[in-house]
Design a protein around this motif. Structure first.
Motif, PDB file in Angstrom:
ATOM      1  N   PRO A 100       0.614  -1.209  -0.156  1.00 44.41           N
ATOM      2  CA  PRO A 100       0.023  -0.119  -0.041  1.00 44.41           C
ATOM      3  C   PRO A 100       0.959   1.182  -0.006  1.00 44.41           C
ATOM      4  CG  PRO A 100      -0.033  -0.965   2.245  1.00 44.41           C
ATOM      5  CD  PRO A 100       0.847  -1.867   1.361  1.00 44.41           C
ATOM      6  N   THR A 101       0.587   2.530  -0.595  1.00 47.71           N
ATOM      7  CA  THR A 101       1.095   3.637  -0.880  1.00 47.71           C
ATOM      8  C   THR A 101       0.205   4.610   0.028  1.00 47.71           C
ATOM      9  OG1 THR A 101       2.196   2.585  -2.709  1.00 47.71           O
ATOM     10  CG2 THR A 101       2.438   5.006  -2.238  1.00 47.71           C
ATOM     11  N   LEU A 102       0.677   5.233   1.012  1.00 49.24           N
ATOM     12  CA  LEU A 102       0.059   6.326   1.721  1.00 49.24           C
ATOM     13  C   LEU A 102       0.482   7.549   1.242  1.00 49.24           C
ATOM     14  CD1 LEU A 102      -0.420   4.747   5.070  1.00 49.24           C
ATOM     15  CD2 LEU A 102      -2.007   4.559   3.116  1.00 49.24           C
ATOM     16  N   ILE A 103      -0.385   8.472   0.705  1.00 54.55           N
ATOM     17  CA  ILE A 103       0.074   9.723   0.227  1.00 54.55           C
ATOM     18  C   ILE A 103      -0.708  10.725   1.351  1.00 54.55           C
ATOM     19  CG2 ILE A 103       0.218  11.657  -1.409  1.00 54.55           C
ATOM     20  CD1 ILE A 103      -0.217   9.404  -3.635  1.00 54.55           C
ATOM     21  N   ALA A 104       0.396  11.497   2.140  1.00 58.09           N
ATOM     22  CA  ALA A 104      -0.172  12.333   3.267  1.00 58.09           C
ATOM     23  C   ALA A 104      -0.536  13.836   2.484  1.00 58.09           C
ATOM     24  CB  ALA A 104       1.029  12.510   4.327  1.00 58.09           C
ATOM     25  N   PRO A 105      -1.552  14.388   2.971  1.00 58.74           N
ATOM     26  CA  PRO A 105      -2.047  15.735   2.428  1.00 58.74           C
ATOM     27  C   PRO A 105      -0.534  16.735   2.545  1.00 58.74           C
ATOM     28  CG  PRO A 105      -2.771  15.490   4.734  1.00 58.74           C
ATOM     29  CD  PRO A 105      -2.361  14.205   4.216  1.00 58.74           C
ATOM     30  N   PRO A 106      -0.468  17.591   1.601  1.00 56.01           N
ATOM     31  CA  PRO A 106       0.425  18.676   1.618  1.00 56.01           C
ATOM     32  C   PRO A 106       0.613  19.463   2.750  1.00 56.01           C
ATOM     33  CG  PRO A 106      -0.977  19.209  -0.080  1.00 56.01           C
ATOM     34  CD  PRO A 106      -1.542  17.964   0.581  1.00 56.01           C
ATOM     35  N   ARG A 107       1.757  19.594   3.373  1.00 54.86           N
ATOM     36  CA  ARG A 107       2.205  20.229   4.413  1.00 54.86           C
ATOM     37  C   ARG A 107       2.858  21.541   3.974  1.00 54.86           C
ATOM     38  NH1 ARG A 107       4.078  15.831   8.722  1.00 54.86           N
ATOM     39  NH2 ARG A 107       2.336  14.368   8.578  1.00 54.86           N
ATOM     40  N   PRO A 108       2.450  22.566   4.494  1.00 64.13           N
ATOM     41  CA  PRO A 108       3.234  24.132   4.215  1.00 64.13           C
ATOM     42  C   PRO A 108       4.538  23.906   4.555  1.00 64.13           C
ATOM     43  CG  PRO A 108       1.587  24.425   5.889  1.00 64.13           C
ATOM     44  CD  PRO A 108       1.345  23.002   5.452  1.00 64.13           C
ATOM     45  N   GLN A 109       5.724  24.224   3.980  1.00 65.92           N
ATOM     46  CA  GLN A 109       6.937  24.432   4.574  1.00 65.92           C
ATOM     47  C   GLN A 109       7.629  25.462   3.586  1.00 65.92           C
ATOM     48  OE1 GLN A 109       9.015  20.657   4.450  1.00 65.92           O
ATOM     49  NE2 GLN A 109      10.952  21.670   5.213  1.00 65.92           N
ATOM     50  N   GLY A 110       8.281  26.246   4.366  1.00 67.35           N
ATOM     51  CA  GLY A 110       8.661  27.380   3.485  1.00 67.35           C
ATOM     52  C   GLY A 110       7.826  28.171   2.657  1.00 67.35           C
ATOM     53  N   SER A 111       8.482  28.519   1.664  1.00 65.08           N
ATOM     54  CA  SER A 111       7.472  29.333   0.529  1.00 65.08           C
ATOM     55  C   SER A 111       6.910  28.569  -0.170  1.00 65.08           C
ATOM     56  CB  SER A 111       8.445  30.262  -0.252  1.00 65.08           C
ATOM     57  OG  SER A 111       9.393  29.470  -1.073  1.00 65.08           O
ATOM     58  N   GLY A 112       7.108  27.022  -0.412  1.00 67.87           N
ATOM     59  CA  GLY A 112       6.296  26.133  -1.288  1.00 67.87           C
ATOM     60  C   GLY A 112       5.483  25.047  -0.647  1.00 67.87           C
ATOM     61  N   THR A 113       5.048  24.050  -1.299  1.00 68.05           N
ATOM     62  CA  THR A 113       4.521  22.998  -0.777  1.00 68.05           C
ATOM     63  C   THR A 113       5.379  21.751  -1.315  1.00 68.05           C
ATOM     64  OG1 THR A 113       3.033  22.740  -2.810  1.00 68.05           O
ATOM     65  CG2 THR A 113       2.286  24.100  -1.023  1.00 68.05           C
ATOM     66  N   GLU A 114       5.226  20.729  -0.293  1.00 68.10           N
ATOM     67  CA  GLU A 114       5.821  19.521  -0.344  1.00 68.10           C
ATOM     68  C   GLU A 114       4.949  18.289  -0.225  1.00 68.10           C
ATOM     69  OE1 GLU A 114       9.881  17.394   1.332  1.00 68.10           O
ATOM     70  OE2 GLU A 114       9.452  19.268   1.763  1.00 68.10           O
ATOM     71  N   VAL A 115       5.033  17.110  -0.864  1.00 69.69           N
ATOM     72  CA  VAL A 115       4.094  16.112  -0.684  1.00 69.69           C
ATOM     73  C   VAL A 115       5.088  14.903   0.061  1.00 69.69           C
ATOM     74  CG1 VAL A 115       2.930  14.089  -1.666  1.00 69.69           C
ATOM     75  CG2 VAL A 115       2.815  16.700  -2.839  1.00 69.69           C
ATOM     76  N   ILE A 116       4.506  14.880   1.028  1.00 67.91           N
ATOM     77  CA  ILE A 116       5.193  13.757   1.924  1.00 67.91           C
ATOM     78  C   ILE A 116       4.572  12.481   1.891  1.00 67.91           C
ATOM     79  CG2 ILE A 116       5.790  13.051   4.483  1.00 67.91           C
ATOM     80  CD1 ILE A 116       7.026  15.750   3.318  1.00 67.91           C
ATOM     81  N   VAL A 117       5.672  11.305   1.292  1.00 69.51           N
ATOM     82  CA  VAL A 117       5.064  10.043   1.075  1.00 69.51           C
ATOM     83  C   VAL A 117       5.447   9.117   2.033  1.00 69.51           C
ATOM     84  CG1 VAL A 117       5.225   8.144  -0.803  1.00 69.51           C
ATOM     85  CG2 VAL A 117       5.157  10.716  -1.426  1.00 69.51           C
ATOM     86  N   SER A 118       4.547   8.280   2.330  1.00 72.84           N
ATOM     87  CA  SER A 118       4.919   6.948   3.426  1.00 72.84           C
ATOM     88  C   SER A 118       4.220   5.715   2.414  1.00 72.84           C
ATOM     89  CB  SER A 118       4.052   7.241   4.472  1.00 72.84           C
ATOM     90  OG  SER A 118       4.533   8.298   5.350  1.00 72.84           O
ATOM     91  N   ARG A 119       5.008   4.764   2.466  1.00 68.00           N
ATOM     92  CA  ARG A 119       4.944   3.539   1.693  1.00 68.00           C
ATOM     93  C   ARG A 119       5.606   2.178   2.360  1.00 68.00           C
ATOM     94  NH1 ARG A 119       9.037   2.389  -1.390  1.00 68.00           N
ATOM     95  NH2 ARG A 119      10.233   4.324  -2.313  1.00 68.00           N
TER      96      ARG A 119
END
Length: 213
Positions: A100-119
């Motif tokens: 299973p691949t879990l994709i967490a909602p984007p979290r604000p970090q700095g000036s942009g957005t980053e997708v944090i992946v857990s799998r």
């Protein structure tokens, strides 16, 4: 003009005359000897030897020999050609792992957005296990449950056989060494937690051993 003639040496003349005289004498003697020999041969009376002087001729006995019979044994029939071994196709399969691949909602970090992946770990390379010759000769099929740790780099560490079973469900260790050797070569994409690779312990796979028809 007067010609000068060499003077004859009386000694040379004497030598030449004596040589001719000696040659003539030897020729005359040889001729007389030949005439004497021929007249002697003609005068000789050759007569046939009497028959009584001939020795008796012994009878010739030929030995009796039995004919030799040579017997030729019939040719041996050619040996039967052994049957060709049946080509055995070995099929080793590894049960797929549901990842299973879990994709967490984007979290604000700095000036942009980053997708944090857990799998979970994703298998990349799983070579087929080598079928043990002892099991192949005896026609044994079965499977082995192996357990290992997937490292952060995706390699396998500490593989071990949990249990091995034949096709009848009986415990057997005939496949254990082959299964452990195959599991040690597995490659994965490591497990990710919050986008970072982590080790995954207690991963289990079932490696099947089946002789294809």
């Amino acid at each position: 003009m007067d010609r000068a003639y060499p003077q004859q040496n009386p000694f040379v003349f004497f030598v030449i005359a004596s040589t001719y005289s000696r040659s003539l004498g030897l020729a005359a003697i040889s001729t007389l000897a030949l005439l004497f020999i021929m007249s002697h041969l003609i005068a000789t009376d050759y007569t046939e030897p009497p028959e009584d002087n001939l020795g008796p001729i012994k009878p010739v006995h030929m030995p009796t020999r039995e004919p030799t019979v040579i017997r030729n044994d019939p040719p041996q029939p050619p040996q039967a050609v052994p049957p060709q071994p049946v080509t055995t196709i070995i099929e080793t399969t590894v049960d797929p792992v549901v990842v299973p691949t879990l994709i967490a909602p984007p979290r604000p970090q700095g000036s942009g957005t980053e997708v944090i992946v857990s799998r979970d770990p994703i298998p990349v390379f799983k070579p087929a296990a080598r079928y043990p010759s002892a099991a192949l000769r005896r026609g044994i099929e079965g499977y082995v449950v192996v357990e290992f740790t997937i490292t952060k780099s995706g390699s396998v560490r500490d593989p071990r056989a949990v249990a091995g079973y034949d096709s009848e469900g009986r415990l057997t260790d005939v496949f254990n060494r082959s299964a452990v050797a195959a599991a040690a070569r597995f490659k994965y994409q490591p497990q990710l937690e919050d986008g970072k690779p982590v080790e995954r312990h207690g991963v289990r796979n079932r490696i099947r051993y089946q002789i294809a028809d």
